[in-house]
Scaffold this motif. Sequence first.
Motif, short mmCIF file in Angstrom:
data_model
loop_
_atom_site.label_atom_id
_atom_site.label_comp_id
_atom_site.label_asym_id
_atom_site.label_seq_id
_atom_site.Cartn_x
_atom_site.Cartn_y
_atom_site.Cartn_z
N SER A 1 2.82 3.77 8.25
CA SER A 1 2.15 2.72 7.47
C SER A 1 0.72 2.53 7.95
O SER A 1 0.44 2.55 9.15
CB SER A 1 2.93 1.40 7.63
OG SER A 1 2.14 0.30 7.29
N TYR A 2 -0.18 2.30 7.01
CA TYR A 2 -1.55 1.95 7.36
C TYR A 2 -1.69 0.46 7.65
O TYR A 2 -2.67 0.03 8.24
CB TYR A 2 -2.49 2.29 6.20
CG TYR A 2 -2.84 3.75 6.07
CD1 TYR A 2 -3.97 4.29 6.69
CD2 TYR A 2 -2.06 4.60 5.32
CE1 TYR A 2 -4.30 5.63 6.55
CE2 TYR A 2 -2.37 5.94 5.17
CZ TYR A 2 -3.50 6.45 5.80
OH TYR A 2 -3.82 7.78 5.67
N HIS B 1 0.86 -1.19 0.00
CA HIS B 1 0.00 0.00 0.00
C HIS B 1 0.89 1.23 0.00
O HIS B 1 1.83 1.33 0.80
CB HIS B 1 -0.90 0.01 1.24
CG HIS B 1 -1.70 1.27 1.38
ND1 HIS B 1 -1.32 2.30 2.22
CD2 HIS B 1 -2.86 1.65 0.80
CE1 HIS B 1 -2.21 3.27 2.14
NE2 HIS B 1 -3.16 2.90 1.29
N ARG C 1 1.07 4.83 1.02
CA ARG C 1 0.29 5.56 2.00
C ARG C 1 -0.06 6.98 1.57
O ARG C 1 -0.96 7.59 2.13
CB ARG C 1 0.98 5.56 3.35
CG ARG C 1 2.37 6.18 3.34
CD ARG C 1 2.41 7.50 4.03
NE ARG C 1 3.72 8.12 3.80
CZ ARG C 1 3.92 9.01 2.86
NH1 ARG C 1 2.95 9.38 2.06
NH2 ARG C 1 5.11 9.54 2.69
N ARG D 1 0.50 5.41 12.80
CA ARG D 1 0.00 6.67 12.26
C ARG D 1 -0.50 7.60 13.37
O ARG D 1 -0.96 8.71 13.07
CB ARG D 1 -1.10 6.41 11.24
CG ARG D 1 -0.55 5.78 9.95
CD ARG D 1 -1.56 5.81 8.84
NE ARG D 1 -1.92 7.17 8.47
CZ ARG D 1 -1.19 7.99 7.70
NH1 ARG D 1 -0.02 7.59 7.24
NH2 ARG D 1 -1.62 9.19 7.42
#
Length: 600
Positions: free
Chosen positions: A434-435, A74, A76, A424
Motif C-alpha cells: 500500500s502507498y 487508492h 496501487r 513498499r
Amino acid sequence: MKQYLFFISIFLANFILFTSCSDDLDTTPKTEFSEVAVWSDPALVETFVNNIYYRLDEPLTGGRFKACLVDEAHYRGNSGSFDFNNCLMTSDNIPGFSAASRYRVWADVYKTIRNCNLFFENVDKVTFSDALVDGKTTKDRITGEVTFLRAYNYFNLVNLYGGVPLITNVYGLEDDFDAPRNTFEECIDFIVSECDKAANLLPVANTGANYGRATKGAALALKSRTLLYAASDLYSSTKTIFPDYSNPELLGYTGGDLTSRWRAAKDAAKAVIDMGIYKLYKPDPAPTDSIAQNLVDLFKSKESEEDIFVKFFTPVMGQMMGLYSGPNGFHCWGSNAPLGDLVDDYEMKDGTKFDWNKPEHAADPYANREQRFYATILYNGSYYRPRTSDVTGIEPDGIVQTGRWEIWDPETNTVQEKYGVDTRKSAIEDWNGSYTGYYVRKFMDPAIDASVYIYQEVTWRFFRYGEILLNYAEACIELGEYDEAKTYINQIRKRAGLPGLTEEGEALKTRYRNERRIELAFEEHRFFDVRRWAVGAEAYHPVKQATIIYKLNEDKTTSTVPTITHDVWETRKWDNKAYFLPILRAEMNKNAALVQNPGY
C-alpha cells in the motif's frame, strides 16, 4: 437446510444437450442452445436469467472498488485510477473505469438490458408450472426478477450518464438503431414504475433453491435508492453547474417540486422499513460485546437479518477479496488501500471529531477511535491473521507493519532504516504494498489464507437495511424533520457504540453525511454520494498517506512508540464534467441521435 442460489458466469454451463440419432443431417448446435430450445424449457429460461444476475456490477469478483475513484482509497497498480481522479476522462477514454475492471459502462449495461428485453419478448412462450412457491407462480416470480434487474441496470446507467435511451424492445438487423436519450425525469419515472411492478410480482421472501433471488424488498430498496438520488442536489442544480449546456433535461429536473421529491424518497424508504422483515445486525450490543468484531462478523458472513439483496459466492465460484486487498506482507496484493483522508473522518470513541491539532489525538491517532474504524481499516499495529511460514522469521505475530524504524549502527555511526514487512520497501513483495499505510479489513475473512489463491465466500450486499435507515434519515433532514431523522441515524450509531446525534439543520446534515461515509465505507456508495450531493470539489483534492516512523531516541535506542502523521502525497483535482461520464465516441458513432454530456 437452505439451499443457496449461486450465480454462474458461463451461460447455460450446467446443462448438457442430448440429441437423438437420425439418418437426416443433424443441424442442432452441440456447443450452445438454440433459441427455440431455450424458450421451450423453464429450466433453461431460469439459467438465462441467472446470467443476467451474474452481470450485475459488484467489486468482489474483479477486486477493484470504486472507492479508488473517489476519496476513500487508492488502487496501487493502476495509473488509470490516477487519471480518473484528475478528471482526465474524454470521449475516447474513461481511464480506470471499464468493463475489464468489472465496472459496467454503457455498452456492457445495454448488453444486459438486451438480455432482459429478450426475456420479455419470449416469456409468454414458456410453459411454467402454475404451482405456488413462496406465494408466487414461477412465471410471476421470474418476470418480477427480470423487471427488477432491468430497472437496476437502468438505475446504474442514469447515475453515470444522466438520461439515457430507454430501450424496451430487442433490435433486429433491419431496425433503425438511432435512439435519442430520454430525459432524466423520464428515466427516473420508468425505473420507479418498474420497481413497483416488480414488487407486486416478487415474493416477500424466497426459500429453498430460490433463496438469494430478488424479492419484493429488493425492488422497494431499489426504489428507495432511486428516489433518494433523484431528489439530491445535483439533479436540481445542473442548469447552474452547466449553464451553457443546451440539454439540461438530460442531466436533471428542469421543473417540479423539490419537496415532493424528498417526500417520495422518504416514503419509499419507509415502505422497506414497514415491511418489518429486516433489522440491523446486532443493533443493541451488550456491554461485553466487541462491537468491532460484531461488524467484522457482519461483513464476512454469508447471510444476516440485514440483507435485502445480495450475491453469494462458493469455494468454486468465489471471490478473491483477501488476495486483492490484503497486506503484501501476507503475500497479498495491497489494492484498494484506504486513504488517510478517510481514516481522519472516523470519530473518537466518545463521538467527538478526531483532530490532528489535539496533542492527545496526534500522539496516538489509532487509540480510542470509534469501533467501525477497527472493523474497516487495517493499520500499523493492528492484528490481521497468522503470517505464512516464510515471513514468521521477520514478523511472527500477524501484526500489520506499515512503518519504518530508525536504528543506530555503531559500526558506521549512522542511522539505518528498517521498513515494515507490509510497506513498499518490504522484504516480501514490495511491489504489492500500500502507498497509504493502510489496508482494508472490511469483507476480509482472516480464516482464509488468500495468498494461496483460495476463494473467499464472503457475501456482497447490494442492498442492506443499514442503508435504508440512512436513506430515510436523509430525506427527513431535507424535509426539516430533524427529530425523526435523528431517531433513525442514532439506530446506526447505537449499533456502532456511539452516542446519538443532537444537532439540527445544516450541522445535522454535515454529521449525517459523515455518518453515511463511515457506515457505508467500501460499499460502492461514496462515488455516487459525492456526485449526487454535488460536492466534487470537496472530495477530489490532494490526498493523504500515513507517515509512520519509530524514531531514534537521544540515547541511540529506537522508540517503541511510532510518530504518525498524515501527509499530502497524491494530487487529485476536480472538473465539473466528471459529475457525468462521457458517452464514448464509439457509441456516438453508432447512434446519431445521441447528445454528448457537457465537457466532452
